[in-house]
Write an enzyme that holds these catalytic residues in place. Structure first.
Site, PDB file in Angstrom:
ATOM      1  N   SER A  40       0.863  -1.183   0.000  1.00  0.00           N
ATOM      2  CA  SER A  40       0.000   0.000   0.000  1.00  0.00           C
ATOM      3  C   SER A  40       0.898   1.231   0.000  1.00  0.00           C
ATOM      4  O   SER A  40       1.071   1.903   0.999  1.00  0.00           O
ATOM      5  CB  SER A  40      -0.920  -0.007   1.218  1.00  0.00           C
ATOM      6  OG  SER A  40      -0.183   0.078   2.412  1.00  0.00           O
ATOM      7  N   HIS A 148      -3.216  -6.339   2.713  1.00  0.00           N
ATOM      8  CA  HIS A 148      -2.311  -7.360   3.252  1.00  0.00           C
ATOM      9  C   HIS A 148      -3.005  -8.687   3.531  1.00  0.00           C
ATOM     10  O   HIS A 148      -2.386  -9.610   4.044  1.00  0.00           O
ATOM     11  CB  HIS A 148      -1.660  -6.882   4.550  1.00  0.00           C
ATOM     12  CG  HIS A 148      -0.749  -5.705   4.356  1.00  0.00           C
ATOM     13  ND1 HIS A 148      -0.260  -4.949   5.391  1.00  0.00           N
ATOM     14  CD2 HIS A 148      -0.232  -5.147   3.228  1.00  0.00           C
ATOM     15  CE1 HIS A 148       0.516  -3.993   4.924  1.00  0.00           C
ATOM     16  NE2 HIS A 148       0.539  -4.079   3.605  1.00  0.00           N
ATOM     17  N   GLN A 156      -6.268  -1.644   7.385  1.00  0.00           N
ATOM     18  CA  GLN A 156      -5.188  -2.566   7.020  1.00  0.00           C
ATOM     19  C   GLN A 156      -4.549  -3.280   8.214  1.00  0.00           C
ATOM     20  O   GLN A 156      -4.184  -4.441   8.110  1.00  0.00           O
ATOM     21  CB  GLN A 156      -4.117  -1.759   6.276  1.00  0.00           C
ATOM     22  CG  GLN A 156      -2.905  -2.516   5.829  1.00  0.00           C
ATOM     23  CD  GLN A 156      -1.954  -1.620   5.055  1.00  0.00           C
ATOM     24  OE1 GLN A 156      -2.147  -1.366   3.875  1.00  0.00           O
ATOM     25  NE2 GLN A 156      -0.927  -1.111   5.712  1.00  0.00           N
ATOM     26  N   GLU A 157      -4.425  -2.552   9.340  1.00  0.00           N
ATOM     27  CA  GLU A 157      -3.682  -3.129  10.457  1.00  0.00           C
ATOM     28  C   GLU A 157      -4.348  -2.848  11.797  1.00  0.00           C
ATOM     29  O   GLU A 157      -4.686  -1.702  12.092  1.00  0.00           O
ATOM     30  CB  GLU A 157      -2.259  -2.539  10.491  1.00  0.00           C
ATOM     31  CG  GLU A 157      -1.525  -2.766   9.184  1.00  0.00           C
ATOM     32  CD  GLU A 157      -0.164  -2.082   9.131  1.00  0.00           C
ATOM     33  OE1 GLU A 157       0.353  -1.653  10.176  1.00  0.00           O
ATOM     34  OE2 GLU A 157       0.369  -1.990   8.009  1.00  0.00           O
ATOM     35  N   GLU A 200       2.034  -9.649   7.119  1.00  0.00           N
ATOM     36  CA  GLU A 200       2.904  -9.170   8.192  1.00  0.00           C
ATOM     37  C   GLU A 200       2.829 -10.064   9.431  1.00  0.00           C
ATOM     38  O   GLU A 200       3.204  -9.658  10.531  1.00  0.00           O
ATOM     39  CB  GLU A 200       2.565  -7.724   8.542  1.00  0.00           C
ATOM     40  CG  GLU A 200       2.887  -6.775   7.381  1.00  0.00           C
ATOM     41  CD  GLU A 200       2.803  -5.307   7.750  1.00  0.00           C
ATOM     42  OE1 GLU A 200       2.366  -4.969   8.869  1.00  0.00           O
ATOM     43  OE2 GLU A 200       3.174  -4.471   6.898  1.00  0.00           O
ATOM     44  N   ASP A 235      -3.661   1.058  11.684  1.00  0.00           N
ATOM     45  CA  ASP A 235      -3.218   1.748  10.464  1.00  0.00           C
ATOM     46  C   ASP A 235      -4.349   1.563   9.462  1.00  0.00           C
ATOM     47  O   ASP A 235      -4.558   0.461   8.957  1.00  0.00           O
ATOM     48  CB  ASP A 235      -1.911   1.171   9.924  1.00  0.00           C
ATOM     49  CG  ASP A 235      -1.466   1.849   8.620  1.00  0.00           C
ATOM     50  OD1 ASP A 235      -2.125   2.829   8.202  1.00  0.00           O
ATOM     51  OD2 ASP A 235      -0.465   1.398   8.022  1.00  0.00           O
ATOM     52  N   GLU A 278      -2.974   5.603  12.365  1.00  0.00           N
ATOM     53  CA  GLU A 278      -2.140   5.966  11.208  1.00  0.00           C
ATOM     54  C   GLU A 278      -2.992   6.117   9.950  1.00  0.00           C
ATOM     55  O   GLU A 278      -3.915   5.322   9.715  1.00  0.00           O
ATOM     56  CB  GLU A 278      -1.085   4.855  11.031  1.00  0.00           C
ATOM     57  CG  GLU A 278      -0.118   5.043   9.882  1.00  0.00           C
ATOM     58  CD  GLU A 278       0.871   3.867   9.793  1.00  0.00           C
ATOM     59  OE1 GLU A 278       1.176   3.222  10.814  1.00  0.00           O
ATOM     60  OE2 GLU A 278       1.326   3.583   8.667  1.00  0.00           O
ATOM     61  N   ASP A 304       1.762   8.342   7.345  1.00  0.00           N
ATOM     62  CA  ASP A 304       2.649   7.440   6.608  1.00  0.00           C
ATOM     63  C   ASP A 304       2.624   7.867   5.142  1.00  0.00           C
ATOM     64  O   ASP A 304       3.506   8.599   4.679  1.00  0.00           O
ATOM     65  CB  ASP A 304       2.181   5.991   6.817  1.00  0.00           C
ATOM     66  CG  ASP A 304       2.891   4.986   5.940  1.00  0.00           C
ATOM     67  OD1 ASP A 304       3.882   5.338   5.296  1.00  0.00           O
ATOM     68  OD2 ASP A 304       2.439   3.813   5.879  1.00  0.00           O
ATOM     69  N   LYS A 329      10.118   5.349   6.930  1.00  0.00           N
ATOM     70  CA  LYS A 329      10.462   4.181   6.121  1.00  0.00           C
ATOM     71  C   LYS A 329      11.591   4.591   5.183  1.00  0.00           C
ATOM     72  O   LYS A 329      11.351   5.319   4.210  1.00  0.00           O
ATOM     73  CB  LYS A 329       9.262   3.740   5.278  1.00  0.00           C
ATOM     74  CG  LYS A 329       8.107   3.123   6.080  1.00  0.00           C
ATOM     75  CD  LYS A 329       6.893   2.904   5.180  1.00  0.00           C
ATOM     76  CE  LYS A 329       5.800   2.114   5.895  1.00  0.00           C
ATOM     77  NZ  LYS A 329       4.528   2.130   5.129  1.00  0.00           N
ATOM     78  N   HIS A 357       9.080  -1.154   9.066  1.00  0.00           N
ATOM     79  CA  HIS A 357       9.341  -2.133   7.995  1.00  0.00           C
ATOM     80  C   HIS A 357       8.391  -1.855   6.824  1.00  0.00           C
ATOM     81  O   HIS A 357       7.616  -0.900   6.860  1.00  0.00           O
ATOM     82  CB  HIS A 357       9.094  -3.546   8.528  1.00  0.00           C
ATOM     83  CG  HIS A 357       7.643  -3.781   8.872  1.00  0.00           C
ATOM     84  ND1 HIS A 357       7.094  -5.013   9.101  1.00  0.00           N
ATOM     85  CD2 HIS A 357       6.602  -2.913   9.020  1.00  0.00           C
ATOM     86  CE1 HIS A 357       5.809  -4.898   9.365  1.00  0.00           C
ATOM     87  NE2 HIS A 357       5.487  -3.645   9.326  1.00  0.00           N
ATOM     88  N   SER A 359       5.592  -4.213   4.099  1.00  0.00           N
ATOM     89  CA  SER A 359       4.895  -5.510   4.117  1.00  0.00           C
ATOM     90  C   SER A 359       5.698  -6.586   3.379  1.00  0.00           C
ATOM     91  O   SER A 359       5.639  -7.763   3.708  1.00  0.00           O
ATOM     92  CB  SER A 359       3.486  -5.372   3.555  1.00  0.00           C
ATOM     93  OG  SER A 359       3.516  -4.770   2.281  1.00  0.00           O
ATOM     94  N   LYS A 380       7.787  -0.321  14.179  1.00  0.00           N
ATOM     95  CA  LYS A 380       6.631  -1.050  13.652  1.00  0.00           C
ATOM     96  C   LYS A 380       7.174  -2.150  12.758  1.00  0.00           C
ATOM     97  O   LYS A 380       7.723  -1.876  11.693  1.00  0.00           O
ATOM     98  CB  LYS A 380       5.794  -0.053  12.849  1.00  0.00           C
ATOM     99  CG  LYS A 380       4.424  -0.534  12.488  1.00  0.00           C
ATOM    100  CD  LYS A 380       3.657   0.601  11.815  1.00  0.00           C
ATOM    101  CE  LYS A 380       2.372   0.096  11.238  1.00  0.00           C
ATOM    102  NZ  LYS A 380       2.118   0.645   9.901  1.00  0.00           N
TER     103      LYS A 380
HETATM  104  P1  PGA Z   1       3.151  -1.341   2.970  1.00  0.00           P
HETATM  105  O1  PGA Z   1       2.264  -1.144   4.256  1.00  0.00           O
HETATM  106  O2  PGA Z   1       4.529  -1.704   3.386  1.00  0.00           O
HETATM  107  O3  PGA Z   1       2.436  -2.444   2.242  1.00  0.00           O
HETATM  108  O4  PGA Z   1       3.103  -0.044   2.218  1.00  0.00           O
HETATM  109  C1  PGA Z   1       2.756  -0.737   5.481  1.00  0.00           C
HETATM  110  C2  PGA Z   1       2.041   0.477   5.958  1.00  0.00           C
HETATM  111  O5  PGA Z   1       1.121   1.018   5.299  1.00  0.00           O
HETATM  112  O6  PGA Z   1       2.386   0.969   7.047  1.00  0.00           O
HETATM  113 ZN    ZN Z   2       0.862   2.695   6.873  1.00  0.00          ZN
END
Ligand code: PGA
Ligand code: ZN
Length: 414
Positions: A40, A148, A156-157, A200, A235, A278, A304, A329, A357, A359, A380
């Site tokens: 993403s 994911h 997503q998380e 993840e 997230d 997030e 992010d 990141k 990190h 995904s 994270k």
């Molecule tokens: P991604 O997702 O590594 O697939 O972009 C991680 C995130 O959105 O924090």
């Molecule tokens: Zn994110």
């Protein structure tokens, strides 16, 4: 001094090709750096160079072997900023599209690790210098949704945050209790087949709504007896369920306007101990992030895709007071030096940093050292499962044990 740089096509945790770069000095000191890959991704991220099939990275390997190698030979590996600056100039684009953010970050990491090795220092020590670093608080993503996983969850998380512990080890093992508890709950409720994990390492049970997931998560925290020590995070990665034409968000079988989604977050925050949120809105919503952050005083609203580790966008966020937290990141921007600058700018503005990190990861534990070396507030790095996630947790445990560093959770306040 650098004698040789070479690229190698390896595989990431999704079985996709990615690039590893080796840097070797004239004294035969060698280390590597890997490029992780997101699913993403933010629109403003550094671009990866891949072959025309969209998957393999032979072209990136050639860029390392035939363009980067000759250009950087003879440079001092300790001169990180000069090397990164050279990469940036050689690339000359806004989003590293010429050399590829994947080749530049793998090279940049390899240079840093080689320098640490040449000096006989642990990577985190080389980064921290004379500063006395701490172990960051882990954000463990234990229910996977969005891009994911294969379930219907739009967020997503779903994350657990073991804050109130004296050591990182205690915090991590408490989080693992919750993870195990969640696994049993899922097995009981849906059947054992649904305890398989997503990208993840989190579970991806066939839940339908955000509330269902939060209920399950909160129940497993309570069952484990950590209600007052472990908090919840999410997230949303909301750009992925945003309808750009209609300016709405498709979540939990509803089409919500920005304001309705805003209200939804407020309701959820009243019901659950949400410490971290997030990307609640799509990646251009600097003002809406700020409104939410203003309303949710006890939550670290975090950007992010909003910032993509780029100071240009962080400056906008600072001016508009968009968030109390930033995701860091290194591969979003493409060099370590630019990542340092991003963290410095966040720090100077009392914004919390969350080293993260992707995904798609490799087993390299570099970001564990990076997060400690920079004394980031959080790290994270997924669930406590799958080798590419546990390599980071195990490295954090190792450093804590060997160097008796203190745990950030002990000092945490918003
Ligand atoms: P991604 O997702 O590594 O697939 O972009 C991680 C995130 O959105 O924090
Ligand atoms: Zn994110």
């Amino acid at each position: 001094l650098i004698e040789k740089i070479r690229g190698l096509e390896i595989i990431d945790s999704r079985g996709n090709p990615t690039i590893r770069v080796f840097v070797k000095t004239k004294d035969n000191i060698e280390a590597f750096g890997d490029a992780p890959a997101g699913a993403s991704k933010g629109t403003r991220e550094a671009v990866e160079v891949r072959d025309s099939n969209g998957l393999t990275v032979k072209k990136a390997v050639d860029i390392v072997n035939y363009i980067i190698d000759p250009a950087l030979r003879g440079f001092d590996v300790r001169d990180q900023s000069k090397i990164d600056k050279t990469l940036i100039e050689m690339d000359s684009t806004e989003n590293k599209s010429k050399l590829g953010g994947n080749t530049t970050i793998a090279t940049s990491i390899a240079v840093l690790k080689t320098a640490a090795k040449a000096l006989g220092l642990e990577v985190f020590k080389y980064i921290s210098g004379p500063r006395y670093p701490r172990i960051p608080i882990p954000l463990l993503n234990i229910i996977n949704g969005g891009l994911h996983a294969g379930n219907k969850l739009k967020i997503q998380e779903f994350i657990i945050i073991p804050v109130k512990f004296n050591t990182f080890k205690e915090a991590l093992f408490a989080a693992i209790d919750v993870y195990k508890n969640l696994k049993s709950l899922i097995a009981e409720r849906f059947g054992k087949i649904y305890t398989a994990v997503g990208d993840e390492g989190g579970f991806s049970p066939p839940l339908e709504t955000t509330r269902d997931a939060l209920d399950l998560l909160y129940t497993s925290i309570k069952n484990s007896g950590y209600e007052n020590q472990i908090f919840i995070g999410m997230d949303a990665a909301s750009t992925d369920f945003y309808d750009e034409k209609r300016k709405t968000y498709n979540i939990d079988s509803k089409e919500l306007s920005e304001d309705q989604l805003f209200e939804y977050y407020l309701q959820l925050s009243n019901q659950y101990p949400i410490l971290y949120l997030e990307d609640p809105f799509e990646e251009n919503s600097f003002e809406k992030f700020a409104e939410l952050q203003k309303e949710l005083k006890n939550t670290i609203v975090t950007g992010d895709d909003l910032y993509t580790t780029n100071i240009k966008y962080l400056k906008i966020g600072i001016e508009k007071k968009s968030t109390k937290g930033v995701i860091v990141k290194p591969n979003q921007i493409g060099t370590i030096t630019e990542t340092f600058e991003f963290i410095d700018l966040a720090r100077r503005n009392s914004i919390k940093t969350i080293v993260s990190h992707r995904s798609g990861e490799t087993e390299d534990s570099f970001i564990a050292d990076f997060a400690i070396g920079e004394s980031s507030d959080f790290i994270k790095t997924g669930a406590p499962a799958r080798g590419e996630r546990t390599s980071k947790y195990n490295r954090l445990l190792e450093i804590e044990n060997k160097y008796e560093l203190e745990y950030n959770g002990k000092y945490f306040s918003i």
